[in-house]
Design a protein around this motif. Structure first.
Motif, short mmCIF file in Angstrom:
data_model
loop_
_atom_site.label_atom_id
_atom_site.label_comp_id
_atom_site.label_asym_id
_atom_site.label_seq_id
_atom_site.Cartn_x
_atom_site.Cartn_y
_atom_site.Cartn_z
N ARG A 46 0.89 -1.23 0.00
CA ARG A 46 -0.03 -0.02 -0.05
C ARG A 46 0.90 1.29 0.04
O ARG A 46 2.14 1.40 0.40
N TYR A 119 -6.34 5.49 13.70
CA TYR A 119 -6.90 5.79 12.43
C TYR A 119 -8.21 6.07 12.43
O TYR A 119 -8.98 5.70 13.25
N ASP A 121 -11.70 5.19 10.35
CA ASP A 121 -12.34 4.01 9.61
C ASP A 121 -13.29 5.16 8.63
O ASP A 121 -13.29 6.36 8.72
N LYS A 122 -13.88 4.23 7.60
CA LYS A 122 -14.79 4.76 6.50
C LYS A 122 -16.06 5.38 7.18
O LYS A 122 -16.59 6.39 6.35
N ASN A 123 -16.25 4.98 8.58
CA ASN A 123 -17.35 5.97 9.28
C ASN A 123 -16.91 7.00 9.99
O ASN A 123 -17.84 7.54 10.76
N ASN A 124 -16.02 7.47 9.68
CA ASN A 124 -15.42 8.49 10.54
C ASN A 124 -15.05 8.26 12.13
O ASN A 124 -15.16 9.04 12.94
N ARG A 127 -10.34 4.51 15.65
CA ARG A 127 -9.94 3.23 15.96
C ARG A 127 -8.38 3.20 16.28
O ARG A 127 -7.65 3.81 15.80
#
Length: 165
Positions: A46, A119, A121-124, A127
């Motif tokens: 990545r 970090y 995640d996609k749902n703000n 985590r």
């Protein structure tokens, strides 16, 4: 007799400035991890914009123990616990080798340090993540090269550990 060597070792790791000038104490610390296990997934590479690429894979380590009163006679139930570790390889040469040659199911020795990070995640949602930053690696794909018994594999593992010490 015992006290003097301990103090010598202690002074190698801790430096005190004069108590008159300040109470500053500088000391070394250690963040070192050694893992020997099997790769759970093929590595992925990545790259985030503006940052160096990283190779990431998962590594499983197993703990086994025997429950019961009579461990001498090896009676009782055998229990096993598998722990999964996220391995990140940033070092350029090691990163590329890990990406090309490490495969799912490979036996790998990893030496590095623990890193705790956060970090979104996609749902703000914030985590937490624990990652092992690999600094050294050694593949242990002995079974693919030569058919060996589990006992020989165990002895080779012990040899690996003692040679690294």
């Amino acid at each position: 007799m015992f006290r003097r060597p301990v103090l010598q070792v202690f002074h190698q790791f801790v430096r005190h400035e004069s108590e008159v000038t300040s109470s500053l104490v500088l000391e070394r610390s250690l963040n070192r991890v050694q893992l020997l296990g099997r790769v759970g997934q093929d590595p992925v590479m990545r790259q985030v914009e503006g940052k160096n690429p990283v190779t990431i894979f998962s590594l499983a380590t197993n703990e086994m123990w025997r429950s019961g009163d009579s461990e001498v006679h090896q009676m009782g139930d055998v229990s096993q616990k598998t722990t999964w570790h996220r391995i990140s390889v940033f070092r350029p040469g090691l990163r590329d080798v890990a990406y090309q040659y490490v495969k799912k199911g490979s036996r790998v020795y990893v030496e590095g340090k623990v890193d705790y990070g956060e970090y979104m995640d996609k749902n703000n949602v914030r985590r937490q993540a624990t990652t092992i930053i690999a600094e050294k690696m050694d593949t242990q794909s002995l079974k693919k090269i030569k058919k060996i018994s589990p006992r020989e594999e165990f002895q080779n593992s012990i040899h690996l550990w003692t040679s690294l010490s």
